[in-house]
Design a protein around this motif. Structure first.
Motif: not given
Length: 349
Positions: A58-67
């Motif tokens: 899965g993507p590792t960069g950029g803004e992320q968060g939990t569902v």
């Protein structure tokens, strides 16, 4: 009166041997980390799990968060049992520290309680557990192959939660999972990993980007490859148990932020294609066409932008070390962006 049945008299407090009762272990346990053996850091707090979660894909960069779960009644398991100490590790902990949780609702402070029970074969008691009295161990079971297990509850929110796994620390032979309620399973690990999955934020393309026009459709899309499935692996050391939990993006839902708008499709649900794209990019001359994914605002925002919310639905599945697997509740992750809507007399397309 035994120090394992009630708080010690004040005169003995200076010895540093105190058992506190009627309070959950997390409220009285230090929550710190104590001792080292064979390079492994040992936790004295029943609020800390040894489960290791790693990203597989899965993507590792950029803004992320939990569902957030679409099922408001679903929650990960509040507690389970885990191996905590080998005999040598417990000996080191008991004789060189001895401050920590011997169960989810029992904290022992000072070495004597630990050495009495786990070294010198003295029975231990608790008002919280069944059985209430536990037979003591001889010399920490040194020479035996296995681990001492204890309940853990990293996210428990109530006393009822902690009561489900409140047995005092007990012995389990190596290679075995204890036959007790709330023993860990691959599904336990999959559900624990649910809130550890990090998905990319929902940043959609809108044409026009800064301002929309009343009664003129705004096209919404995401280029291919933007959204890909995310997979994490949760493993519980010294058990052989693991689970892989996968989140796959399946739909985009548009909420225009005002009732004075129409969405395309009318449900506001835009399907995510197999290549990870959503909708169709706007091209010059498309102004008279209805977008496969988009919004038409029916009233100007008049200086206060509408808040367009874009929510991605993630389908969550899992598979485990024993061949088991299945579905978990879908997850939602959303972001909001401002939409300024103007009203003009004519539009050149």
């Amino acid at each position: 009166m035994s120090s394992q049945h009630a708080p010690l008299p004040v005169a003995l407090v200076s010895l540093g041997v105190v058992l506190l009762l009627s309070t959950p272990a997390n409220a009285i346990g230090g929550g710190g980390t104590y001792g080292k053996a064979k390079g492994t850091q040992l936790s004295a707090s029943a609020r800390q799990s040894r489960i290791k979660v790693t990203r597989v894909s899965g993507p590792t960069g950029g803004e992320q968060g939990t569902v957030s779960s679409t099922d408001v009644n679903w929650k990960p398991p509040p507690c389970w049992y885990e191996p905590v100490f080998s005999p040598a590790q417990l000996k080191d902990f008991a004789e060189n520290n001895g401050d920590g949780d011997v169960g989810l609702r029992d904290g022992w402070y000072g070495s004597k309680l630990w050495t009495d029970h786990f070294r010198d074969e003295k029975d231990a008691s608790s008002i919280f557990t069944t059985p209430a009295t536990v037979k003591g161990y001889k010399n920490y079971n040194l020479g035996k192959d296995g681990y001492f297990w204890r309940g853990v509850a990293p996210d428990a929110g109530s006393l009822d939660d902690t009561s489900l796994c409140s047995r005092l620390m007990f012995w389990v032979d190596a290679g075995k999972i204890p036959d007790v309620p709330n023993a860990p399973t691959p599904k336990t690990l999959a559900e624990y990993a649910y809130n550890k999955i990090k998905v990319p934020s929902t940043s959609i393309e809108v044409k026009p980007t800064a301002k929309s026009t009343v009664n003129l459709p705004s096209w919404v899309w995401l280029d291919k490859g933007t959204f890909k499935e995310v997979k994490v692996r949760a493993e519980l050391p010294d058990t052989g148990l693991w689970a892989e939990t996968t989140a796959k993006p399946v739909a985009l839902h548009l909420d225009p932020g005002t009732p004075d708008a129409e969405t395309y499709p009318s449900s506001g649900n835009c399907t995510i294609n197999e290549d990870g794209s959503i909708g169709t990019p706007y091209e010059k001359g498309d102004g008279d066409r209805t977008p496969p994914c988009g919004i038409t605002y029916l009233r100007a925002s008049n200086g206060t932008p509408y808040h367009l919310k874009a929510s991605i639905t993630w389908q969550i599945t899992w598979k485990g070390s024993d061949g088991s697997g299945g579905d978990l509740p879908d997850g939602i992750f959303d972001t909001t962006q401002d939409m300024n809507v103007q009203e003009i007399q004519s539009v050149n397309r």
